[in-house]
Enzyme design. Structure first.
Site, PDB file in Angstrom:
ATOM      1  N   HIS A 502       0.838  -1.204   0.000  1.00  0.00           N
ATOM      2  CA  HIS A 502       0.000   0.000   0.000  1.00  0.00           C
ATOM      3  C   HIS A 502       0.875   1.257   0.000  1.00  0.00           C
ATOM      4  O   HIS A 502       2.114   1.186   0.157  1.00  0.00           O
ATOM      5  CB  HIS A 502      -0.942   0.007   1.212  1.00  0.00           C
ATOM      6  CG  HIS A 502      -0.265  -0.101   2.538  1.00  0.00           C
ATOM      7  ND1 HIS A 502       0.501   0.909   3.103  1.00  0.00           N
ATOM      8  CD2 HIS A 502      -0.233  -1.133   3.444  1.00  0.00           C
ATOM      9  CE1 HIS A 502       0.955   0.539   4.274  1.00  0.00           C
ATOM     10  NE2 HIS A 502       0.534  -0.706   4.523  1.00  0.00           N
ATOM     11  N   CYS A 525       3.667  -5.018   6.486  1.00  0.00           N
ATOM     12  CA  CYS A 525       3.208  -4.622   5.150  1.00  0.00           C
ATOM     13  C   CYS A 525       4.374  -4.089   4.325  1.00  0.00           C
ATOM     14  O   CYS A 525       5.477  -3.861   4.833  1.00  0.00           O
ATOM     15  CB  CYS A 525       2.124  -3.546   5.255  1.00  0.00           C
ATOM     16  SG  CYS A 525       0.546  -4.163   5.877  1.00  0.00           S
TER      17      CYS A 525
END
Length: 550
Positions: A502, A525
């Site tokens: 992201h 992440c």
């Protein structure tokens, strides 16, 4: 005294004279002929050649009884052959319809008898002093006389040959001419001046996605009970007009709709099978169209009377009736316009496992139908629908489309600190990244048990253009890690443990070069620059394969 002629002087022949041609007279005066002696030598004389030939030419006497027997056999064979020929198109010996003998009748004669019985089968009904004569037609029922007559004609045809023509072996065709439960009470109520609340038929309709069917419940009404009247009318038909009805009293009841919920469910099941196994239109071995749920909805109706007489061009499967005209119209208006003589190739995106993950262009074949070759789509298609499916061959030609594939694949390299985007094996974009805090920045190895980006092969399974991220994590040393970040942009989840690629979760924009200098800061992440994230989100569609390596 006698003279030389054998006569006495008185003119009478002498008795003793036996010369040829002589006559003798008895005492009563009657003459007696005296024949010359016959010589047997004349019989011993040999026959002449002409006499022999005459005897040879004389007809000989022959025996008569073999010819009589042959004639009888020939006559019996002719009778048997004639009977065989006759019964090919007439009801066989021993066949009855509703207990009535129909032996020797043709299909048209039987159908005419049924039609005449239907026309005659009026039932006299009474309610509160009002009377009326009600027929099956008044009750909304029809009788398919041709179908029943055909069943009669087919009776015993599958038996052994000697059983077919044995009159003592019987077969009764007892198919009910109409379904009394499907009778409609409207005309009955009107004729007898009964106030009626009409029932509402259950329905079978397309579902919201228009790819299947659902039912809508019917509603009961109030009025005359038509079923007993229908049963009486059916009983009259089954006598083939031999009986007449007696007056019967009509009772009131809550009336079910002709199409009950149960009938609607059965009709839905019939249509659902055709959705799963649709009739296909083919040119050669190439499918050019299917008769899907939309086509079925356009061409079918639900008829509660399974034995109702079909109109021209109609077929039936249980309670569902298909119209050839409506099907042809649907084909002309909704299927044929989609055909294009010029081919357009299909374009799709696949992942590294060659799984199709997105269709960029559906494409279509180049289809050319021979003039007039599709004129009977409705008729032939309705027949296949009634038989539960199949394929319909259409004359024409196909320029088959080809499929163009684009393979997309992502490699996350924890030691290079890069995200690589590949298309058809070619690197098209390189992005800097920030991985989990537990991954060594140089080697990519997970240095502890916590806050690491997992390695392995994944696919992107969940995407959010923007998402608030928050959570609590107890680390292996007993400490707690918490986070609450609003508006994280362009989120692409690849692991089911919550790891995603992201836009890096910073309060202010951070570009690719700044991310490269940042180091590993996430909870597992993969964060990429604000200038890269939107492009990656649009490019990495659902199902894109992701390989994470050190």
């Amino acid at each position: 005294m006698s003279n030389n002629n054998g006569q006495s002087n008185n003119g009478f022949p002498q008795r003793g004279n036996t010369g040829a041609g002589s006559m003798a007279f008895a005492a009563d005066g009657e003459s007696t002929a005296v024949l010359r002696p016959i010589s047997l030598d004349s019989f011993a004389a040999p026959m002449s050649a002409d006499e022999i030939r005459s005897i040879e030419r004389a007809p000989r006497r022959r025996l008569v009884w073999p010819w009589v027997l042959a004639a009888i056999i020939a006559m019996l064979a002719a009778v048997a052959g004639g009977a065989y020929w006759f019964f090919q198109s007439h009801a066989l010996p021993g066949v009855t319809l509703w207990g009535n003998s129909v032996v020797g009748k043709s299909q048209s004669q039987i159908a005419d008898d049924i039609d005449a019985a239907v026309a005659k089968s009026s039932v006299t009904v009474s309610y509160n002093g009002n009377t009326a004569k009600i027929t099956l037609k008044d009750l909304g029922l029809s009788v398919d006389s041709q179908a029943i007559a055909n069943e009669v004609l087919s009776a015993k045809r599958d038996d052994a040959w000697w059983q077919r023509y044995a009159f003592w072996i019987t077969k009764d065709v007892s198919t009910e001419p109409a379904n009394p439960a499907a009778a409609d009470s409207s005309e009955l109520n009107s004729r007898l001046s009964i106030s009626e609340v009409k029932p509402v038929d259950a329905q079978v309709t397309l579902n919201a996605d228009k790819n299947g069917f659902e039912t809508v419940a019917g509603q009961q009404g109030q009025g005359a009970d038509p079923e007993p009247v229908a049963k009486a009318a059916v009983a009259l038909v089954e006598t083939l007009g031999a009986n007449e009805s007696k007056t019967m009293n009509v009772e009131l009841k809550s009336t079910d709709p002709a199409v009950t919920d149960k009938i609607a469910e059965q009709a839905k099941a019939t249509l659902d099978k055709l959705v799963k196994n649709p009739v296909t239109l083919k040119i050669g071995d190439h499918t050019i169209a299917t008769l899907d749920a939309n086509a079925l909805a356009a061409a079918s109706t639900v008829n509660a009377n399974e034995n109702a007489k079909l109109a021209t061009g109609e077929t039936r499967d249980g309670y569902v009736v298909f119209s050839a005209d409506k099907l042809q119209q649907y084909y002309e208006n909704s299927i044929k316009p989609t055909f294009n003589t010029k081919r357009e190739d299909r374009e799709v995106i696949v992942n590294n496992n060659d799984e199709e993950i997105k269709v960029l262009k559906e494409g279509h074949d180049g289809i050319s139908i021979t003039d007039g070759a599709d004129a009977n789509i409705g008729t032939d298609g309705a027949t296949l629908l009634a038989n539960g499916g199949g394929s319909l061959d259409v004359q024409g030609s196909i320029d088959a489309m080809k499929t163009k594939t684009t393979k997309r694949h992502v490699v996350v390299d924890l030691s290079d600190n890069k995200v690589y985007a590949y298309e058809n094996g070619k690197l098209i974009r390189t992005m800097s990244m920030s991985a989990g805090q537990g991954n060594d920045r140089k080697t990519g190895e997970c240095t502890g048990q916590d806050l690491c980006t997992p390695t392995g092969d994944f696919t992107i399974w969940l995407k959010y253009e923007s998402q608030d991220m928050s959570g609590n994590l107890t680390l292996s040393d007993g400490s707690t890690e918490s986070w609450d970040v609003k508006g994280v942009g362009y989120v692409n989840y690849f692991s089911h443990t919550g790891c995603a690629i992201h836009r890096i979760a910073t309060k202010t924009a951070m570009n690719d070069a700044q991310v490269a200098a940042l180091g590993n800061t996430s909870h597992g992440c993969v964060g990429i620059g604000w200038d890269q994230a939107e492009w990656f989100y649009n490019w990495a569609v659902y199902g894109t394969s992701v390989h994470v390596q050190v």
